[in-house]
Design an enzyme around this catalytic site. Sequence first.
Site, PDB file in Angstrom:
ATOM      1  N   GLY A 285       0.722  -3.001   4.846  1.00 13.84           N
ATOM      2  CA  GLY A 285       0.785  -4.387   5.315  1.00 13.84           C
ATOM      3  C   GLY A 285      -0.591  -4.982   5.493  1.00 13.84           C
ATOM      4  O   GLY A 285      -1.579  -4.503   4.914  1.00 13.84           O
TER       5      GLY A 285
ATOM      6  N   ARG B  51     -13.929  -7.899   0.463  1.00 15.19           N
ATOM      7  CA  ARG B  51     -13.004  -7.616   1.568  1.00 15.19           C
ATOM      8  C   ARG B  51     -12.492  -6.167   1.506  1.00 15.19           C
ATOM      9  O   ARG B  51     -12.176  -5.638   0.452  1.00 15.19           O
ATOM     10  CB  ARG B  51     -11.817  -8.576   1.491  1.00 15.19           C
ATOM     11  N   VAL B  52     -12.432  -5.552   2.668  1.00 11.87           N
ATOM     12  CA  VAL B  52     -11.882  -4.195   2.796  1.00 11.87           C
ATOM     13  C   VAL B  52     -10.793  -4.239   3.859  1.00 11.87           C
ATOM     14  O   VAL B  52     -10.947  -4.898   4.889  1.00 11.87           O
ATOM     15  CB  VAL B  52     -13.000  -3.202   3.201  1.00 11.87           C
TER      16      VAL B  52
ATOM     17  N   THR C 137       0.855  -1.187   0.000  1.00 12.76           N
ATOM     18  CA  THR C 137       0.000   0.000   0.000  1.00 12.76           C
ATOM     19  C   THR C 137       0.891   1.237   0.000  1.00 12.76           C
ATOM     20  O   THR C 137       1.873   1.289   0.737  1.00 12.76           O
ATOM     21  CB  THR C 137      -0.817   0.036   1.315  1.00 12.76           C
TER      22      THR C 137
HETATM   23  N1  GLY Z   1      -2.956  -2.410   3.885  1.00 14.23           N
HETATM   24  C1  GLY Z   1      -3.830  -2.600   2.835  1.00 14.23           C
HETATM   25  C2  GLY Z   1      -4.765  -3.711   2.973  1.00 14.23           C
HETATM   26  O1  GLY Z   1      -4.616  -4.578   3.814  1.00 14.23           O
HETATM   27  O2  GLY Z   1      -5.690  -3.764   2.198  1.00 14.23           O
END
Ligand code: GLY
Length: 332
Positions: free
Chosen positions: A242, A218-219, A190
């Site tokens: 992460g 999923r978010v 990210t």
């Molecule tokens: N850090 C981004 C995610 O897990 O979607």
Amino acid sequence: MKRRKFIKNASLSGLGITIGGSLKSCVETSSDEANVNKSKAQLPLVVATWNVKSATAKAWEVLTKGGSALDAVEEGCRLEEANENGQTVGKGGLPDRDGNVTLDACIMNAEGNTGSVVYLQNITHAVSVARKVMEDTPHVMLAGKGAEKFALTKGFKKENLLTDASKKAWKKWAKTSQYEPIINIENHDTIGMLAIDQQGDISGACTTSGLAYKMNGRVGDSPIIGAGLFVDNEIGGAVATGLGEEIVKTVGSFLIVELMRHGKTPQQACEEAIKRIVQKPKSNYKNFQVGYIAVNKQGEIGAYSIHQWFSLTAFQNGRNQTIQSDYFNKNS
Ligand code: GLY
């Protein structure tokens, strides 16, 4: 999937960056440490998760022209979103298990306002849609079809985000469809960015296509204010990268800013937030990655992650630098 190239053990000599004193085991600073700890960081500055030097250079260009921290982080993130070779952000991001590329992003300004988009499809620049949510709606978060519809009314272009390379990777994965709920530690990057402009104001942003081959719907942490990103212009800001599930469970970015409010340096605060994850009972932290970066109002920088290949790109004093620090190196 492609991994970004990391530079190990970058020297901080001559950087003018103020880093907490506990990095010695991770970064070769011994002779410089006293000096960097004393030196006053200069503004403006921009820091980002991972080795995204073109993105920080872009943000730096905005800042040195007198632009706002908000414009800088948006521009920096946009550059990565448009980079089709990056398979974890924007166009070219790896899809979910069903082949859908879905984006999460958020942005937060110096006034404490924020906007985010969740499960956005067919629009490359999720970070800019998040900014529009913040500036042009009474809400802080728009999701799915509603977010896409809103983006189209704001003039964003509808695009197919699934590139040939990402489609190929997904098809290959789909042959076995073997999904490990424990994230592979190489599987995430990210883009999170924090900037302080010439006026001393802080803003931040983050953008992602999320976990590769995630369940449909999923978010992660990136659009969740306080988890993926938090800024308090009086104190500082923090941003995460992460495994989002772990970041959400510990409200990591908000935690870091609150720790700084209570006197911790950005480095100490990032280390404490990582410890909250690895020291949980039955934590399987060896199998996933989480990293944080933080800045405080004085322009001090902190960065810490579970595993060593998290790196921070800092553009300060006109120089782009990469810094690493991690739990494993420090504790083994
Ligand atoms: N850090 C981004 C995610 O897990 O979607």
